[in-house]
Design a protein around this motif. Structure first.
Motif, short mmCIF file in Angstrom:
data_model
loop_
_atom_site.label_atom_id
_atom_site.label_comp_id
_atom_site.label_asym_id
_atom_site.label_seq_id
_atom_site.Cartn_x
_atom_site.Cartn_y
_atom_site.Cartn_z
N THR A 135 0.80 -1.22 0.00
CA THR A 135 0.00 0.00 0.00
C THR A 135 0.83 1.28 0.00
N PRO A 136 1.86 1.44 0.88
CA PRO A 136 2.63 2.68 0.84
C PRO A 136 3.31 2.91 -0.51
N VAL A 137 3.82 1.82 -1.10
CA VAL A 137 4.48 1.95 -2.41
C VAL A 137 3.46 2.34 -3.46
N ALA A 138 2.30 1.68 -3.44
CA ALA A 138 1.26 2.00 -4.42
C ALA A 138 0.79 3.44 -4.26
N THR A 139 0.61 3.87 -3.02
CA THR A 139 0.17 5.24 -2.77
C THR A 139 1.20 6.25 -3.26
N ALA A 140 2.46 5.98 -2.94
CA ALA A 140 3.53 6.90 -3.36
C ALA A 140 3.61 7.00 -4.88
N LEU A 141 3.58 5.85 -5.54
CA LEU A 141 3.69 5.85 -6.99
C LEU A 141 2.46 6.49 -7.64
N ALA A 142 1.28 6.17 -7.12
CA ALA A 142 0.05 6.69 -7.72
C ALA A 142 -0.04 8.20 -7.60
N MET A 160 9.58 -12.52 10.48
CA MET A 160 10.11 -13.07 9.23
C MET A 160 9.03 -13.17 8.17
N SER A 161 7.84 -13.59 8.58
CA SER A 161 6.73 -13.65 7.64
C SER A 161 6.41 -12.28 7.08
N GLU A 162 6.34 -11.30 7.98
CA GLU A 162 6.09 -9.93 7.54
C GLU A 162 7.21 -9.45 6.62
N ALA A 163 8.44 -9.87 6.94
CA ALA A 163 9.57 -9.48 6.12
C ALA A 163 9.48 -10.05 4.71
N ILE A 164 9.05 -11.30 4.63
CA ILE A 164 8.90 -11.90 3.30
C ILE A 164 7.84 -11.15 2.50
N MET A 165 6.76 -10.77 3.18
CA MET A 165 5.73 -9.98 2.50
C MET A 165 6.28 -8.62 2.09
N GLN A 166 7.10 -8.01 2.96
CA GLN A 166 7.72 -6.74 2.63
C GLN A 166 8.73 -6.89 1.49
N LEU A 167 9.33 -8.08 1.40
CA LEU A 167 10.24 -8.35 0.31
C LEU A 167 9.49 -8.48 -1.01
N LEU A 168 8.40 -9.23 -0.99
CA LEU A 168 7.63 -9.46 -2.21
C LEU A 168 6.74 -8.27 -2.55
N GLY A 169 6.16 -7.66 -1.51
CA GLY A 169 5.15 -6.64 -1.72
C GLY A 169 5.57 -5.44 -2.54
N PRO A 170 6.65 -4.74 -2.16
CA PRO A 170 7.02 -3.54 -2.91
C PRO A 170 7.36 -3.82 -4.37
N GLY A 171 8.11 -4.89 -4.61
CA GLY A 171 8.42 -5.23 -6.00
C GLY A 171 7.17 -5.58 -6.78
N GLY A 187 -1.70 -0.97 -13.37
CA GLY A 187 -2.21 0.19 -12.66
C GLY A 187 -2.35 -0.06 -11.18
N VAL A 188 -2.34 1.01 -10.40
CA VAL A 188 -2.36 0.87 -8.95
C VAL A 188 -3.71 0.38 -8.44
N GLY A 189 -4.76 0.50 -9.24
CA GLY A 189 -6.06 -0.01 -8.81
C GLY A 189 -6.01 -1.49 -8.50
N VAL A 190 -5.27 -2.25 -9.28
CA VAL A 190 -5.12 -3.69 -9.03
C VAL A 190 -4.38 -3.92 -7.72
N VAL A 191 -3.41 -3.07 -7.43
CA VAL A 191 -2.66 -3.22 -6.19
C VAL A 191 -3.58 -3.04 -4.98
N PHE A 192 -4.43 -2.03 -5.03
CA PHE A 192 -5.36 -1.82 -3.92
C PHE A 192 -6.40 -2.94 -3.83
N ALA A 193 -6.77 -3.54 -4.96
CA ALA A 193 -7.70 -4.66 -4.93
C ALA A 193 -7.08 -5.86 -4.21
N ILE A 194 -5.79 -6.10 -4.42
CA ILE A 194 -5.08 -7.18 -3.72
C ILE A 194 -5.04 -6.89 -2.22
N ASP A 195 -4.82 -5.63 -1.88
CA ASP A 195 -4.82 -5.23 -0.47
C ASP A 195 -6.16 -5.55 0.18
N SER A 196 -7.25 -5.21 -0.50
CA SER A 196 -8.59 -5.49 0.02
C SER A 196 -8.80 -6.99 0.23
#
Length: 391
Positions: A23-30, A138-149, A159-168
């Motif tokens: 979410t922070p990455v998507a928000t910043a980029l959007a 560690m689990s959160e870290a793996i998500m933080q590793l995968l999430g921003p990329g 588009g960032v709309g898809v990113v927010f849909a995954i968040d939901s």
């Protein structure tokens, strides 16, 4: 440790943290692409953080009255709706800034109703609290590793709309897992809210090691944590492109995996002192942005910074969850989380204007210096250096 209850809680945290990471990455980029710049990014992040910090004390009190599980499920349901609405807005075009701010504020308020219950839930479902915290980190870290990329790639491709849909969707899965948990905690009566707040405050202020850390975190919020994402995202995106910023955040996630692994294996006699030493590495993150280093070096600095942050986080969470009585943990956690986050929106909102006055790189240089000075101050507090936890 891997009981049914912990596995459900672990799954809930893992899938929701994937959304949290993107979410922070998507928000910043959007918002950067929409032309709102660092100021818009800072305001959007602040819009989430202000209600989170402002309402979290009440979240801790309501946890005691209605039980953590019910409050956390309700918060997840609200965030399913806010992130779905955000997805629709970005899929339909360019939203107004006020729309993004409003939805971010509602999501932040829901997070205030969720977060105080995490510490108490870990302590109830895991017999080994440090191992549980390290595993979750560690689990959160793996998500933080995968999430921003993933956020950077999806933002560029779909588009960032898809990113927010995954968040939901992540918050929806989290709510289902929490609903399936059998752990039940009875609400603790109908005492007035102000009475409960005063009781929580007495517990909080009686622990020098806790309030001294939070005082330093208030300074960090304004000068370090607040400016880091708004200014760092602009610097990296302008220099290396959208995908590059996702890679930098993923590098930080990789570092947190390293820190989590270390916390699984190491049980220091004085956990906060050990964690404070690790936090020195976090200064490398703003310094790498400020120095205009090559992308690979910036990523390496974020690996080290993420490792230091994760190790500190496990040591801190374990200290709080084992040294605070269970009956006061929700309320004390609310003061701890609220105090550590309340200053962040100030730093986020001021990041853009201050960077316009003195320069983004210069401001992040100050952030790096404050990080080092804050860690020195942390280790100068005797209770922080000497506190120990039971095995």
């Amino acid at each position: 440790m891997w009981t049914r209850e912990f596995m459900l809680f672990f799954t809930a945290r893992t899938v929701s943290m994937l959304g949290w990471a993107i979410t922070p990455v998507a928000t910043a980029l959007a918002l950067h692409d929409a032309g709102y710049g660092a100021t818009g990014v800072g305001l959007a992040l602040a819009a989430w953080t202000v209600p989170m910090a402002g309402l979290i004390l009440f979240g801790g009190v309501l946890m005691d009255r209605f039980t953590p599980r019910r409050m956390m499920i309700g918060a997840d349901v609200v965030r399913v709706a806010t992130q779905a609405a955000m997805a629709v807005l970005f899929l339909l075009g360019r939203p107004e800034l006020w729309q993004v701010l409003a939805l971010s504020a509602i999501a932040g308020a829901a997070s205030a109703m969720y977060q105080p219950g995490v510490a108490g839930t870990v302590a109830r479902v895991a017999p080994d609290v440090q191992r549980a915290n390290a595993t979750l980190r560690m689990s959160e870290a793996i998500m933080q590793l995968l999430g921003p990329g993933l956020a950077g790639a999806l933002a560029g491709l779909a588009g960032v709309g898809v990113v927010f849909a995954i968040d939901s969707a992540g918050f929806a899965i989290s709510a289902v897992c929490l609903l399936l948990m059998r752990t039940r905690v009875t609400g603790s009566g109908e005492e007035p809210v102000l009475v409960r707040l005063r009781e929580g405050w007495r517990e909080f202020r009686s622990r020098t090691w806790m309030w001294s850390v939070i005082l330093i975190w208030v300074i960090f919020g304004i000068t370090l944590f607040g400016p880091l994402i708004p200014l760092g995202s602009v610097i990296v995106t302008d220099t290396y492109g959208q995908t590059a910023y996702g890679l930098v955040m993923s590098a930080s996630g990789a570092g947190t995996i390293v820190g989590g692994l270390l916390a699984l294996r190491v049980r220091p006699a004085r956990p906060l002192a050990a964690g404070g030493i690790g936090m020195f590495l976090f200064a490398l993150e703003p310094l790498s942005f400020a120095a205009g280093l090559p992308l690979g070096v910036i990523m390496a600095c974020h690996v080290l910074g993420g490792a230091g942050w994760a190790f500190w986080s496990v040591m801190w969470a374990t200290s709080v969850q084992t040294l605070v009585p269970a009956e006061a943990l929700n309320r004390v956690s609310a003061y701890e989380i609220g105090g550590s986050t309340m200053a962040v929106p100030i730093g986020q909102a001021l990041a853009g204007p201050m960077a316009g006055l003195v320069g983004a790189r210069e401001l992040l240089t100050v952030s790096a210096l404050v990080a080092v000075a804050g860690c020195l101050a942390l280790l100068s507090v005797r209770p922080v250096r000497q506190i120990s936890v039971r095995p």
